[in-house]
Scaffold this active site. Structure first.
Site, PDB file in Angstrom:
ATOM      1  N   THR A  29      57.922  78.059  51.749  1.00 23.93           N
ATOM      2  CA  THR A  29      57.236  77.464  50.605  1.00 23.93           C
ATOM      3  C   THR A  29      57.905  77.957  49.327  1.00 23.93           C
ATOM      4  O   THR A  29      59.026  78.471  49.366  1.00 23.93           O
ATOM      5  CB  THR A  29      55.718  77.750  50.683  1.00 23.93           C
ATOM      6  OG1 THR A  29      55.046  77.067  49.634  1.00 23.93           O
ATOM      7  CG2 THR A  29      55.405  79.229  50.589  1.00 23.93           C
ATOM      8  N   ASN A  30      57.256  77.787  48.186  1.00 22.66           N
ATOM      9  CA  ASN A  30      57.846  78.258  46.926  1.00 22.66           C
ATOM     10  C   ASN A  30      56.734  78.764  46.013  1.00 22.66           C
ATOM     11  O   ASN A  30      55.560  78.740  46.382  1.00 22.66           O
ATOM     12  CB  ASN A  30      58.668  77.137  46.281  1.00 22.66           C
ATOM     13  CG  ASN A  30      57.822  75.932  45.946  1.00 22.66           C
ATOM     14  OD1 ASN A  30      56.919  75.989  45.116  1.00 22.66           O
ATOM     15  ND2 ASN A  30      58.098  74.821  46.618  1.00 22.66           N
ATOM     16  N   LEU A  31      57.092  79.211  44.839  1.00 20.75           N
ATOM     17  CA  LEU A  31      56.149  79.923  43.971  1.00 20.75           C
ATOM     18  C   LEU A  31      55.316  79.018  43.068  1.00 20.75           C
ATOM     19  O   LEU A  31      54.607  79.499  42.192  1.00 20.75           O
ATOM     20  CB  LEU A  31      56.911  80.945  43.111  1.00 20.75           C
ATOM     21  CG  LEU A  31      57.495  82.116  43.895  1.00 20.75           C
ATOM     22  CD1 LEU A  31      58.310  83.015  42.958  1.00 20.75           C
ATOM     23  CD2 LEU A  31      56.372  82.922  44.549  1.00 20.75           C
ATOM     24  N   SER A  32      55.375  77.699  43.262  1.00 20.01           N
ATOM     25  CA  SER A  32      54.540  76.826  42.434  1.00 20.01           C
ATOM     26  C   SER A  32      53.060  77.138  42.667  1.00 20.01           C
ATOM     27  O   SER A  32      52.605  77.248  43.804  1.00 20.01           O
ATOM     28  CB  SER A  32      54.814  75.359  42.799  1.00 20.01           C
ATOM     29  OG  SER A  32      53.835  74.534  42.195  1.00 20.01           O
ATOM     30  N   ALA A  96      56.357  70.957  43.175  1.00 19.27           N
ATOM     31  CA  ALA A  96      57.641  71.563  43.516  1.00 19.27           C
ATOM     32  C   ALA A  96      57.874  71.274  44.998  1.00 19.27           C
ATOM     33  O   ALA A  96      57.475  72.035  45.873  1.00 19.27           O
ATOM     34  CB  ALA A  96      57.602  73.067  43.253  1.00 19.27           C
TER      35      ALA A  96
END
Ligand code: C5P
Length: 217
Positions: A29-32, A96
């Site tokens: 996943t990502n930091l959004s 994102a």
């Protein structure tokens, strides 16, 4: 008093990160945080629009009066958006979205093995949701976002042209993820406009007013 500048309009948004599984208990996943997208959804509803929000994994509460659909992967977000795109006046892609998914995700939990071998992940590209909506025959007014770590002015305008969208919003500074404040630059065919540093909800209202002012008719 806030004028209902989007009364009678239908607005579709994506927000948050996506989650791409590696196995049933792991993923990428990502930091959004989803904060900017949720703030824009709230602002669009305040402006009188009928709002649908396709949300990746986030614990944020649903803004009042907004129809929310929870999805996990980029492919699910794509499918949910394409199913809802018809008849929308505005599409705002704030999510994102993971550029790649794991092509060889495992149906069972991956196990450590005694030889110390590590899993070899292969990736395949996810669909570009924004470009897909912008390419529809009767596309809504499409707004994209860009979070770049350098050369924002150049990359954002390039992205606007490549994805064929009338409005591209650049986050100034890629460390916006998770923060409550942000600073934006809006790129359209006339050039660019700066929205100075402010809380995300205040910026969201300013952005919604900018979008409303650009809608045809
Ligand atoms: O190409 P890039 O990811 O930098 O573009 C960012 C913009 O495109 C954002 O508006 C994002 O929501 C959207 N996007 C998308 N689907 C993807 C990748 C990005 O809608 N697969």
């Amino acid at each position: 008093f806030q004028p209902k500048r989007l009364a009678g309009k239908r607005v579709l948004l994506t927000a948050g990160p996506t989650f791409e599984p590696i196995d049933p208990v792991r993923g990428i996943t990502n930091l959004s945080s989803g904060k900017m997208g949720f703030a824009i959804a709230r602002a669009a509803r305040e402006a009188g629009a009928s709002v649908t929000l396709m949300a990746g994994p986030t614990a944020l509460p649903t803004p009042f009066g907004v129809r929310r659909v929870d999805v996990r992967t980029a492919q699910q977000m794509h499918d949910a958006v394409m199913a809802a795109a018809h008849g929308q006046d505005v599409f705002i892609a704030v999510a994102a979205v993971a550029d790649w998914r794991v092509a060889n995700a495992s149906a069972q939990k991956l196990k450590k093995n005694a030889d110390g071998d590590t899993p070899q992940l292969r990736f395949e590209q996810n669909p570009d949701i924004l470009a897909a909506v912008a390419a529809l025959p009767q596309a809504p007014y499409c707004v994209g976002f860009a979070a770049e770590s350098e050369n924002l002015l150049q990359y954002a305008e390039e992205k606007r042209r490549k994805k064929k969208v009338p409005l591209l919003v650049g986050n100034i500074g890629h460390e916006t993820f998770g923060r409550d404040e942000n600073e934006l630059v809006l790129f359209d065919h006339d050039g660019y406009k700066h929205l100075p540093r402010a809380g995300k909800q205040e910026l969201a209202r300013a952005l919604v007013a900018e979008i409303a002012g650009r809608l045809p008719g």
